[in-house]
Design a protein around this motif. Structure first.
Motif, short mmCIF file in Angstrom:
data_model
loop_
_atom_site.label_atom_id
_atom_site.label_comp_id
_atom_site.label_asym_id
_atom_site.label_seq_id
_atom_site.Cartn_x
_atom_site.Cartn_y
_atom_site.Cartn_z
N THR A 61 48.49 19.28 -3.31
CA THR A 61 48.86 18.29 -4.32
C THR A 61 48.73 16.89 -3.72
N GLY A 62 48.81 15.86 -4.58
CA GLY A 62 48.78 14.50 -4.04
C GLY A 62 48.32 13.47 -5.03
N LEU A 63 47.87 12.34 -4.49
CA LEU A 63 47.40 11.24 -5.31
C LEU A 63 46.23 10.55 -4.64
N LEU A 64 45.45 9.86 -5.47
CA LEU A 64 44.26 9.15 -5.00
C LEU A 64 44.28 7.75 -5.58
N LEU A 65 44.17 6.75 -4.71
CA LEU A 65 44.06 5.36 -5.13
C LEU A 65 42.68 4.85 -4.75
N TYR A 66 42.10 4.03 -5.62
CA TYR A 66 40.81 3.40 -5.32
C TYR A 66 40.90 1.96 -5.78
N HIS A 97 45.29 10.27 -10.14
CA HIS A 97 44.48 9.08 -9.88
C HIS A 97 45.24 7.87 -10.42
N ILE A 98 45.47 6.91 -9.56
CA ILE A 98 46.14 5.68 -9.97
C ILE A 98 45.17 4.53 -9.72
N ASP A 106 54.66 1.23 -7.76
CA ASP A 106 56.00 1.63 -7.32
C ASP A 106 56.72 2.42 -8.41
N GLU A 107 56.51 2.03 -9.67
CA GLU A 107 57.12 2.74 -10.80
C GLU A 107 56.54 4.14 -10.97
N GLN A 108 55.28 4.34 -10.59
CA GLN A 108 54.61 5.63 -10.79
C GLN A 108 54.82 6.61 -9.63
N VAL A 121 61.16 10.99 -4.76
CA VAL A 121 61.45 11.71 -3.52
C VAL A 121 60.46 11.40 -2.39
N LEU A 122 59.49 10.54 -2.64
CA LEU A 122 58.51 10.19 -1.61
C LEU A 122 59.21 9.51 -0.44
N ASN A 123 58.89 9.94 0.76
CA ASN A 123 59.43 9.36 1.98
C ASN A 123 59.25 7.83 1.92
N PRO A 124 60.31 7.05 2.17
CA PRO A 124 60.22 5.58 2.07
C PRO A 124 59.11 4.98 2.95
N ARG A 125 58.87 5.54 4.12
CA ARG A 125 57.81 5.03 4.99
C ARG A 125 56.44 5.26 4.35
N LEU A 126 56.23 6.44 3.75
CA LEU A 126 54.96 6.72 3.07
C LEU A 126 54.80 5.84 1.83
N ARG A 127 55.90 5.62 1.12
CA ARG A 127 55.87 4.72 -0.04
C ARG A 127 55.42 3.32 0.39
N ARG A 128 55.95 2.83 1.49
CA ARG A 128 55.60 1.50 1.99
C ARG A 128 54.10 1.44 2.34
#
Length: 131
Positions: free
Chosen positions: A37-42, A94-95, A109-111, A115-122
């Motif tokens: 699972t996961g997400l992709l940004l471009y 995909h975001i 940040d809203e999306q 529960v995402l680890n704060p360091r990974l969010r940053r």
């Protein structure tokens, strides 16, 4: 079982919407097969991808990604064990990052999952600041 979260960035210049759609379809097909699972940004120049899954399954997916000629310069930002997935329902979310920097960081940040680890969010939010 060893659940991991992996984040990489890569360079992919001048991709068209059809290219992105093709990449996402491939991601979803392979991720479903392997339980990743996961997400992709471009951002029009670079990808950032967060992948979550069992270590052997992530390795299989990453080996396929490294062979994809649509992007290059893959650089690992994080590779760490985790106790739970942050994106358990996203085969590959995909975001798009099209707004100005402040708007895109706020919308991203809203999306992102709570529960995402704060360091990974940053890390992900910092990527959204790149133009």
């Amino acid at each position: 079982m060893s659940l991991r979260q992996y984040i990489y960035i890569s360079t992919a210049l001048e991709l068209q919407e059809d290219d992105i759609r093709s990449i996402l379809e491939s991601c979803m097909r392979h991720n479903k097969e392997k339980g990743v699972t996961g997400l992709l940004l471009y951002n029009g120049r670079n990808f950032l991808q967060l992948l979550e899954g069992e270590e052997a399954d992530l390795k299989w997916v990453l080996d396929r990604i490294k062979l994809d000629a649509r992007h290059s310069g893959i650089s690992t930002l994080e590779d760490e064990p985790c106790e739970q997935r942050a994106c358990p329902d996203w085969l590959m979310r995909h975001i798009r990052l099209l707004d100005d920097v402040e708007d895109r960081r706020k919308r991203l940040d809203e999306q992102l999952p709570e529960v995402l680890n704060p360091r990974l969010r940053r890390i992900i939010l910092n990527f959204a600041s790149l133009n």
